[in-house]
Scaffold this active site. Structure first.
Site, short mmCIF file in Angstrom:
data_model
loop_
_atom_site.label_atom_id
_atom_site.label_comp_id
_atom_site.label_asym_id
_atom_site.label_seq_id
_atom_site.Cartn_x
_atom_site.Cartn_y
_atom_site.Cartn_z
N THR A 98 0.82 -1.20 0.00
CA THR A 98 0.00 0.00 0.00
C THR A 98 0.86 1.26 0.00
O THR A 98 1.99 1.23 0.54
CB THR A 98 -0.89 0.01 1.26
OG1 THR A 98 -1.46 1.32 1.42
CG2 THR A 98 -0.10 -0.29 2.52
N TYR A 107 -1.93 0.24 10.28
CA TYR A 107 -2.16 -0.54 9.06
C TYR A 107 -0.92 -0.50 8.15
O TYR A 107 -0.41 -1.54 7.71
CB TYR A 107 -3.40 0.01 8.33
CG TYR A 107 -3.50 -0.44 6.90
CD1 TYR A 107 -3.70 -1.79 6.59
CD2 TYR A 107 -3.35 0.47 5.84
CE1 TYR A 107 -3.77 -2.21 5.27
CE2 TYR A 107 -3.42 0.04 4.52
CZ TYR A 107 -3.63 -1.30 4.25
OH TYR A 107 -3.68 -1.71 2.95
#
Ligand code: UDP
Length: 346
Positions: free
Chosen positions: A123, A147
């Protein structure tokens, strides 16, 4: 489904989720048999359309080893992870367990089956608040939320496994995945839905009262955060290119997947109004914790290494395909949709 014994198999962890299901479609079109490995806790049985499903958790090493032994994959793709930034602040233990420990199990299974190469869903959150944009893969890695830190931990593990054991992997750093399969065969069905594009469309359709704009005091032209929105079908095709790169003996590494063009939250909401022809009630609220101001990809490495081209990622196609899926899906959650507190499959 037409199967041929000569089809190489791809084990797709999280293949019943949003990006994973689109990748399965692209893999099948590219001549691979996708074997989905998924808990179905947030993935959907109905999104598994191009190969068998093994119901299993990455935390269950025996079931995972069984899936590798039975299906003898030529490559593994890893989409199964918890992906909500906000939730990762509230429950980091779950994020580290699913995203880091679960991923390590996949790496170890791939290693013990003779170094099955891996395509990993990473990501742009690994960059945190970037020093400059567009962001190249060599930019500082300083995630600003748990995250992103879990994804970065796995990227480090993959690089270390590659150096020490020769387990090759491509780490695909997605920018903002959105849109749905233009053929309408698979799509985005998160429960709850937290992402901007589907939420703005749901607000246009009257299925949400309004869209909350998280902050208009960012240092950006209109004050709202800027992101690089990339169509999920383009992402899916990039996975097939990454698989071919690895199976062709290519070196591993990290690759950004974005368009190189940023849109502000307001621009996205305006595009939803324009494409749907419906007004989107909106209200500015406080910033969301852990959201950087601007994230836009430098896509040169993806073009060079994978021949990546963002052909579906214009904002109108993104909104049109997502709107078509949401309009067809109807107002109630799908019956097989999992509990909110289960493992999210991207
Ligand atoms: N966003 C927003 N309202 C929403 C959902 C998202 O303003 O209801 C903003 C969010 O702050 C971010 C951008 O839209 O700047 C994209 O967020 P999304 O959750 O879609 O993806 P993420 O960037 O978290 O992967």
């Amino acid at each position: 489904m037409v199967r041929s014994t000569s089809q190489p198999t791809a084990l797709v962890a999280g293949g019943a989720g949003y990006i994973g299901s689109h990748a399965c479609k692209a893999l099948a079109a590219g001549g691979f048999l996708p074997v989905v490995y998924d808990t179905l806790s947030t993935g959907h049985r109905g999104l598994v359309r191009w190969g068998p499903l093994v119901e299993g958790d990455l935390l269950d090493v025996d079931t995972l080893a069984g899936a590798f032994a039975t299906h003898r994959p030529a490559v593994a793709l890893h989409f199964a992870a918890c992906t909500y930034v906000g939730e990762s602040f509230e429950d980091p233990a779950r994020y580290y367990a699913n995203n880091v420990v679960g991923a390590l199990h996949l790496l170890d299974a791939a290693r013990s089956e003779g170094n099955v190469p891996i395509v990993f869903s990473s990501t742009c959150a690994v960059y945190g608040e970037p020093g400059s944009v567009p962001i190249t893969e060599d930019a500082a890695l300083a995630p600003v939320n748990p995250y992103g830190r879990t994804k970065l931990a796995v990227e480090h593990a993959l690089a270390d496994y590659e150096s020490a054991y020769g387990l090759r992997s491509v780490r695909l750093r997605y920018f903002n995945a959105c849109g749905c399969d233009p053929d309408g065969e698979v799509g985005e069905s998160h429960e709850p839905e937290t992402h901007l594009v589907p939420r703005a469309i749901l607000a246009a359709m009257g299925r949400l009262d309004e869209i909350a704009i998280f902050g208009d005091d960012y240092p950006t032209p209109d004050g709202t955060a800027v992101r690089d929105y990339v169509h999920v079908t383009d992402l899916a095709d990039a996975h097939v290119a990454a698989v071919r790169h690895l199976l062709g003996g290519g070196d591993g590494g990290a690759v950004n997947l974005g368009t190189g063009r940023g849109f502000s939250v307001r621009e996205v909401v305006d595009a939803v109004e324009r494409v749907t022809g419906l007004p989107v009630p909106r209200r500015v609220v406080a910033r969301r914790q852990g959201d950087p101001a601007v994230l836009v990809a430098d896509g040169s490495r993806a073009r060079r290494l994978l021949g990546f081209k963002a052909v579906h990622s214009d904002i109108d196609t993104i909104v049109r395909t997502a709107h078509a899926w949401l309009a067809r899906e109807g107002p109630s959650p799908r019956p097989e949709a999992g509990a909110v507190d289960a493992i999210q499959t991207t």
